[in-house]
Structures are given as structure tokens and as C-alpha cells.
Design an enzyme around this catalytic site. Structure first.
Site, mmCIF file in Angstrom:
data_model
loop_
_atom_site.group_PDB
_atom_site.id
_atom_site.type_symbol
_atom_site.label_atom_id
_atom_site.label_comp_id
_atom_site.label_asym_id
_atom_site.label_seq_id
_atom_site.Cartn_x
_atom_site.Cartn_y
_atom_site.Cartn_z
ATOM 1 C CG HIS A 85 28.415 4.327 -13.080
ATOM 2 N ND1 HIS A 85 27.573 5.261 -12.504
ATOM 3 C CD2 HIS A 85 29.160 4.018 -11.941
ATOM 4 C CE1 HIS A 85 27.816 5.331 -11.276
ATOM 5 N NE2 HIS A 85 28.590 4.643 -10.942
ATOM 6 C CG ASP A 221 24.534 6.282 -14.380
ATOM 7 O OD1 ASP A 221 24.718 5.165 -14.660
ATOM 8 O OD2 ASP A 221 25.551 6.895 -13.767
ATOM 9 C CB SER A 653 27.045 3.928 -7.949
ATOM 10 O OG SER A 653 27.528 5.275 -8.182
HETATM 11 N N1 ARG Z 1 30.937 9.731 -10.543
HETATM 12 C C1 ARG Z 1 29.981 8.495 -10.196
HETATM 13 C C2 ARG Z 1 30.751 7.520 -9.495
HETATM 14 O O1 ARG Z 1 31.622 7.703 -8.715
HETATM 15 C C3 ARG Z 1 29.724 7.983 -11.707
HETATM 16 C C4 ARG Z 1 30.988 7.463 -12.488
HETATM 17 C C5 ARG Z 1 30.770 6.983 -13.882
HETATM 18 N N2 ARG Z 1 30.689 8.070 -15.068
HETATM 19 C C6 ARG Z 1 31.839 8.628 -15.738
HETATM 20 N N3 ARG Z 1 31.466 9.305 -16.492
HETATM 21 N N4 ARG Z 1 32.832 7.941 -15.534
HETATM 22 O O2 ARG Z 1 31.103 6.533 -9.507
HETATM 23 N N1 ASP Z 2 29.186 7.391 -8.517
HETATM 24 C C1 ASP Z 2 29.650 6.566 -7.162
HETATM 25 C C2 ASP Z 2 29.566 5.206 -7.168
HETATM 26 O O1 ASP Z 2 29.816 4.570 -8.311
HETATM 27 C C3 ASP Z 2 28.707 7.227 -5.835
HETATM 28 C C4 ASP Z 2 29.573 8.304 -5.394
HETATM 29 O O2 ASP Z 2 30.821 8.337 -5.171
HETATM 30 O O3 ASP Z 2 28.607 9.362 -4.930
HETATM 31 O O4 ASP Z 2 29.387 4.432 -6.377
#
Ligand code: ARG
Ligand code: ASP
Length: 718
Positions: A85, A221, A653
Site C-alpha cells: 500500500h 502487504d 507502514s
Molecule cells: N490501514 C493501513 C494504514 O493505515 C493500510 C492501508 C492500506 N490498505 C487499504 N486497504 N486501504 O495505512
Molecule cells: N497502515 C498505517 C500506515 O500506512 C500504519 C498504521 O496506521 O498502523 O502507516
């Protein structure tokens, strides 16, 4: 001055034993603050192995990736791992219907096939040091925040200029503990960062937005990039003859896995946390601001997903945009539930009462800070909400943002100092920008979203804040019917198609371009921005000054009030370390979640009819034959993801998850939904960070994608 040193003493003197594992810690202070605690928890290396400016150390392998992720270098040829991502934007930009790298994945089988990425950079920290005394030189307590800010930026500017920054050598002076401490940071910034590999989305984004922010998780990921440097191994612009960057140190990889209770740490760039704001602000965020954002984003998501499900081209065009909108939407829902479930507001209020009692009893300088702060919050809420409306309904709408960018062209035309040649160059740049913008634009989707944003703008209670002009137009000319207004804008504007716009731009010239400001789409954007720039932003920035001042004093008070422990500074996109243990958790009564997931779970989640849950035959075959190579666990399964109690946030991330020896065992990518309130209120019983098991990552690269040459570049420990 005296006060400054006293404070330094407080911060540095406070380095007693830490016991809480919460917090994101500053690398150069690790030895003083955390090392013995980390070792007591199981760490077998020293603080110097992690951060050292004189010798190679782990920090040399940690990268600030792109606009706000982390990455780590895993070979002496600059090979870099981050999340799928985090590389998503780049993978998406290289994708077309014929080469759909999002769906099918991408693997460069040799360096010549690696793909260049304009607008992508990788930043590596070279050193950090305390400059609080220099930055606060000349400051007195009697000064207003404005005066204070002026002196601070003057002092910081001097410090920075002395180090002769360039585009490739970045120097920052950053505030910690809300301006109670200042740290100088130097970086090398690399601009040639190439895409090396990405798994297909049904691995890299397996579970998609349904599983996002959730445990148990099965998302592979990760994506792979490579940093390039010039012939002297120095940071430089993109060029064909650049060579792979040779880092001072790269991470070693352990294929030995982990057990529950094992020590781990996360080394990366957490973006922003607000652990020390007052209860009233947390209440505003979770009960007023988040609900508005959640509601509007849900509407945008429905529009996009309907269109994406019916049309492959739209799926590619909107996948990255959708993921961005969905990510915040879901996080805030989790944040609200967590704050409520944890009774966090009431607990904070209780703490604030004891704080004020303590202040009244011999710490008078803090006696009224909470009261004043709460008063300020009430005053600024309408403006903060207006800002939120502007951002969510204005700024985050493709055509509003894009059409507004033409202000620069109109201004250049009117600028007496600008030559005709300058204007023409700019005009050509705008003409070529249409390729990029309209590649990912669909008018039906955009109009439907525009309608929602206009509705939101129209419904805002503008008491005391002047209304954007178009809101009056809607009321007087369209009888309050926002849809009719939106349709009018889209029927008349040249911005609604690339062809129309390019034709227009090709015919225009310096004299005529001012007519563009009559375009209804441009006009709409201009009104929205003008309201923000003229009526919201100036008031907000005066509030920001007051808030900064109160938050700084409150933070200083909190440090003294909690003199039996060391409080970690809030995240601010600087390099930090969070440490904890591999640990299962109980999300709710009678439910216990295990600390790792396996490939079996992917087969259980499989659904060939849902894009995010498709499993490719090749992965199934590897699973059926249990053909895991050297990447399987001793328990016979293929581990996919695992969790630990490391305090992380957005920006972490892509960060490496390291074991007690400092070897790479995973890549951080998310948190559990029950714990997303950790940005406001961390709670070890509810909060876990989610990591991809490095063995699954390498299994996919090697066994699934057949890109074993990349694994051969890496270094493995016994
Ligand atoms: N939740 C994770 C973070 O905040 C991964 C986000 C990317 N994935 C998604 N399905 N949108 O960034
Ligand atoms: N998914 C998040 C990021 O893109 C990480 C988090 O918020 O825990 O940095």
C-alpha cells in the site's frame, strides 16, 4: 534562558526506568532512556547497534519512503522493502489495461527492467542531536507565541543554514514535546527509486478494504524498490547511468520466526499522535469531527465502488483513490469505538482534575492551563469544523483541486514581471498535466461525488463565518437545489473532459487566459478556496498559536506531574523506535485472537467472486503441496502475518519488525480495529500492530513469483 536549561534538565533528568512499553522513542536517546528496559524485555543488542553516527548501525538501513511511509534496505545493492500500500501509487501509475500490474503483479527480472518513478524519494537519516538551548536562545516566558515563533524560526534558520542544506542533503530542526525540546536532523535524500517488484493485489492487498484495520489478517502487504545513486554513491536525480546505492549497513534477515512473548521492535517514521491533548479535544474529534467525515466518505465510497465493480477501467482509475478514502473512513470508526469502549474521555477528565489539584498545590503556573485550554477549544470548534468541511468536501474532490491549480497560470498571465516565454512554458506544462490527471478521471464518478460535496458545503452552518459565493448562488438561482447547480457546473465547464480542456488551452493565450476564471468549475473551486484562505485560515492560525502555547505549557506540566516515569514525545514524522512483545489479545468477552495467521486462512477466506478474496491457482497449488521451501515454520505451516504490542501509527507502514538480535522478521503494515484509538489513547490491552511475516514475503518473491534472484541479494542469519 535559565528556564530553558531547567527544562532540559527536567527532560534529560527524567530518564528514570521506563516501565510502560507505550511510546515511540528517539533513537539517539535510547541508551539513556530505554536500553536497559529493552534488554530486560529480551533484547540482545545494544543501543549503539541500533543508532550510531560514527559506525554503521541499523539506522542506516531505515528509509523515509515517499510521502509518509517507511522502508528498509535489505541488500548491499540498495534493495528496499516497504508495503504494497506504500508503493501502491507507483504500481498504479505504471498500470494500464494492457499492463495491469495492480491485478497481475510486476517483477523486474533484471535491473534493466526496474521502473523509474518521478516524484518518489527515499530519505536516510545521517545524524540527530539536541539543539534546544540554541533554538530557545533569547526566549522568555513573557513572550507571546508569535514572538516566540519568530525567534525560534530565526534561530533554527541559522542552525540549518550553517549546515549548507541542498536538495540532496536535507536539514530539519523539529519540535518535540510540543516545543519543549528541539532536535536537529540531517538526511540524504535520494530521488532515483525504482520499482522492482509487487505481488498481485490479491496477495498484496488480499482482503482489501474489508479486512483493512483488522485482525486476523492475511495480507501480503509488501512491494520491492531499489535506491539508485550516482557514480560516487551519492544521492542524485533520476538518470539512466545511475548505479544501485550501497548503504552503510543493510538489514539481515532471520527465517527463524517468533514465539509468543518474544521481544520485537519497530524502527520507522510514525507520523502523528496526540496522546496529551485535553479530554474536550478528544471529545470534539470523536463526537463531532469524525462523524461528519465518516458520513461523507461513506457516500464517496459507495459511488466509487458501484462504478468500479462494473467497469475494469474505472477499477484501475479509482483503486488508489478508493483505498485512500476508505482507509481514513474505517480508521475513524474504529477510533470512535475504541475511545468509547475504553471510557477514555472520562478517564482523561479524571486525570485532568488530579493534575489541576496538583498544580494548585505548589505548581501554580499550571493551575489554570486546562480551564483556559477548554475555553479555547470551544471558541475554535466552529472554525475547525469549517476547515474539516473544506478539506473533505473541497480539497479532496478531484476536479475542484485540479481546476483550482490553474490559478497559477492565470496569475502568471497577470504578473507584470513574468515574460511571455515564462507564461508559454507554464501553459505547455498545464497542457501536459492533462495526461496525468485525466488518465484517472471518470466524469460520472466525479460528478456524483461533486454533488455530495456540494450538498455538504451547502449544509454547513456558516454562523459567523462568511459563506462561499456558490452557496448563495445555489440559494438564489437554484432554489437550494444543490444537484441542479452541480449539473449546471458540469454541463458548462471546460474541465469536464481532457479533449475540451486541451482544445481550450491550445487556443488560449496570455491575454485570453483570464477568461478561464469565468468557467463555472473554476469559479466554484475559487470560491471554496477563497472562503478557506480569507475567512477560515487566518482565524485558525491565530487559534493555532494559542493552542500551541497552551499545549506546550500543559505538556511541560504533564512531564513534571508524571515525574515518576518518562513520557514519550508524540510522533512527528521523525525516526523512532517502538518496542514490545509478540502477543495475542482478547478483543471482547470470551474471544481470544491468536498471534499469527497462516496460508490456511487464505484458503478459508477465498471467494472467486470477490476481487479482494480471489486466490490464484499457483498459490493454491503451492499450498496444496505444502511447497513452502525454506520459508515454512517448524510447525509445518506457512505463517502470513503476526501481531505484537509495539506502539505504532500511520507512517510506520513499511517499517521493519526486528527481533531481539536486530534481525528482520517482518514488515509492519497496520493495527487492529479495536486499537486504532491508540493515536489518542494507547492501551496495551487493546492495541496491537500488525506485521507481515518476512518468510511469507520471501516465499511469494521466490516460490510464487520466481524472482529468487532478489532473495539471493539478501543476507540471512543462521
Ligand atoms: N490501514 C493501513 C494504514 O493505515 C493500510 C492501508 C492500506 N490498505 C487499504 N486497504 N486501504 O495505512
Ligand atoms: N497502515 C498505517 C500506515 O500506512 C500504519 C498504521 O496506521 O498502523 O502507516
Amino acid at each position: 534562558m535559565k528556564k530553558t536549561y531547567l527544562l532540559l534538565f527536567i527532560i534529560v533528568g527524567l530518564f528514570q526506568q521506563t516501565s510502560a512499553k507505550e511510546g515511540m522513542w528517539i533513537p539517539y536517546l535510547l541508551e539513556k532512556i530505554n536500553a536497559s528496559d529493552m534488554q530486560a524485555m529480551g533484547m540482545r543488542i545494544t543501543a549503539e547497534d541500533i543508532y550510531n553516527v560514527n559506525q554503521p548501525s541499523l539506522k542506516d538501513a531505515i528509509v523515509f519512503f515517499g510521502r509518509g511511509c517507511t522502508g528498509e534496505i535489505v541488500s548491499d545493492k540498495g534493495l528496499l522493502l516497504t508495503n504494497h500500500h506504500c508503493g501502491y501509487g507507483q504500481i498504479q501509475k505504471h498500470s494500464t489495461i494492457d499492463h495491469d500490474y495492480l491485478t497481475d503483479g510486476f517483477w523486474a527480472m533484471n535491473m534493466a527492467e526496474e521502473l523509474k518513478n518521478p516524484n518518489l524519494s527515499a530519505r536516510i537519516l545521517t545524524s540527530m542531536s539536541d539543539v534546544t538551548a540554541e533554538v530557545l536562545d533569547g526566549i522568555t516566558d513573557a513572550m507571546s507565541q508569535n514572538e516566540r515563533n519568530d525567534i525560534i524560526s530565526e534561530n533554527a534558520k541559522k542552525i540549518i543554514e550553517d549546515l549548507e542544506p541542498t536538495k540532496f542533503h536535507r536539514v530539519d530542526v523539529r519540535a518535540f514535546y510540543n516545543g519543549n525540546q528541539y532536535i536537529l536532523m540531517e538526511y540524504n535524500v535520494f530521488f532515483d527509486v525504482r520499482l522492482v517488484g509487487a505481488p498481485p493485489s490479491n496477495i498484496g492487498k488480499f482482503g482489501g478494504d474489508t479486512d483493512n484495520w483488522m485482525w486476523p489478517r492475511h495480507t501480503g502487504d509488501f512491494s520491492v524498490f531499489r535506491i539508485y545513486a550516482n557514480a560516487e554513491n551519492k544521492a542524485c536525480e533520476i538518470a539512466d547511468n545511475n548505479i544501485p546505492y550501497k548503504p552503510k549497513q543493510h538489514l539481515k534477515i532471520s527465517l527463524n520466526g517468533y514465539k509468543e512473548g518474544d521481544f520485537t521492535f519497530i524502527f520507522g517514521y510514525p507520523g502523528r499522535t496526540q496522546e496529551y491533548i485535553p479530554a474536550r479535544q478528544v471529545e470534539y474529534i470523536t463526537q463531532t469531527m469524525n462523524p461528519f467525515k465518516i458520513d461523507l466518505r461513506r457516500k464517496k465510497l459507495d459511488i466509487m465502488s458501484n462504478a468500479m465493480n462494473n467497469d475494469k477501467k474505472i477499477r484501475i482509475q479509482y483503486s488508489a483513490k478508493y483505498a485512500g478514502v476508505a482507509n481514513g473512513w474505517k480508521k475513524w470508526i474504529g477510533e470512535n469505538t475504541g475511545i468509547k469502549g475504553n471510557n477514555a474521555i472520562a478517564e482523561k477528565q479524571e486525570m485532568e482534575s488530579s493534575f489541576t489539584e496538583w498544580a494548585n498545590d505548589g505548581h501554580k503556573e499550571y493551575a489554570t492551563v486546562i480551564e483556559e485550554y477548554n475555553k479555547l477549544i470551544e471558541e475554535k470548534i466552529p472554525y475547525e469544523m469549517a476547515y474539516t468541511y473544506f478539506i473533505e468536501a473541497g480539497y479532496y474532490q478531484d476536479l475542484i483541486k485540479y481546476s483550482y491549480s490553474y490559478t497559477a497560470l492565470i496569475n502568471t498571465a497577470a504578473d507584470m514581471d513574468a515574460t511571455d516565454e515564462e507564461f508559454n512554458q507554464k501553459l505547455q506544462a498545464f497542457i501536459s498535466s492533462t495526461d496525468r490527471f485525466y488518465k484517472d478521471f471518470n466524469i460520472d464518478v466525479d460528478l456524483a461525488i461533486f454533488k455530495e460535496t456540494v450538498r455538504a458545503f451547502h449544509s454547513f452552518p456558516y454562523e459567523g463565518i462568511s459563506t462561499p459565493k456558490f452557496v448563495e448562488t445555489i440559494n438564489t438561482k437554484y432554489n437550494g437545489n444543490t444537484d441542479k447547480y452541480a449539473e449546471y457546473v458540469y454541463s458548462k465547464s471546460v474541465f469536464t473532459s481532457k479533449e475540451k480542456l486541451v482544445k481550450y488551452l491550445n487556443k488560449t493565450n496570455r491575454k485570453k487566459i483570464s477568461k478561464l476564471s469565468k468557467d463555472p468549475m473554476y469559479n466554484h473551486s475559487f470560491d471554496a478556496y477563497a472562503t478557506y484562505i480569507n475567512n477560515i485560515s487566518p482565524v485558525l492560525s491565530s487559534f493555532t498559536n494559542k493552542t500551541d502555547s497552551l499545549q506546550r505549557i500543559y505538556m511541560k506540566g504533564l512531564i513534571e506531574f508524571n515525574s515518576d516515569k518518562t513520557l514519550a514525545a508524540d510522533a512527528n514524522s521523525t525516526l523512532r523506535i517502538a518496542y514490545g512483545k509478540v502477543q495475542a489479545f482478547n478483543p471482547r468477552d470470551a474471544v481470544k485472537y491468536n498471534y499469527f495467521t497462516t496460508l490456511k486462512g487464505i484458503m478459508q477466506k477465498e471467494d472467486p467472486d470477490i476481487y479482494d478474496y480471489v486466490v490464484m491457482p499457483k498459490l493454491k497449488a503451492l499450498y496444496n503441496e505444502r511447497d513452502f521451501g525454506k520459508y515454512g515454520d517448524t510447525d509445518g505451516s506457512m505463517h502470513v502475518c503476526f501481531i505484537a504490542s509495539n506502539h505504532t501509527t500511520g507512517g510506520n507502514s513499511g517499517s521493519p519488525a526486528l527481533n531481539a538480535n536486530g534481525d528482520l522478521i517482518g514488515i509492519n503494515f497496520d493495527r487492529n480495529w479495536e486499537g486504532t484509538m491508540s493515536d489518542l489513547n494507547y492501551d496495551i490491552s487493546r492495541c496491537r500492530n500488525i506485521m507481515l511475516d518476512i518468510r511469507y514475503c520471501l516465499f511469494i518473491i521466490d516460490k510464487y513469483a520466481g524472482a529468487g534472484h532478489l532473495v539471493e541479494e539478501m543476507t540471512f542469519v543462521e
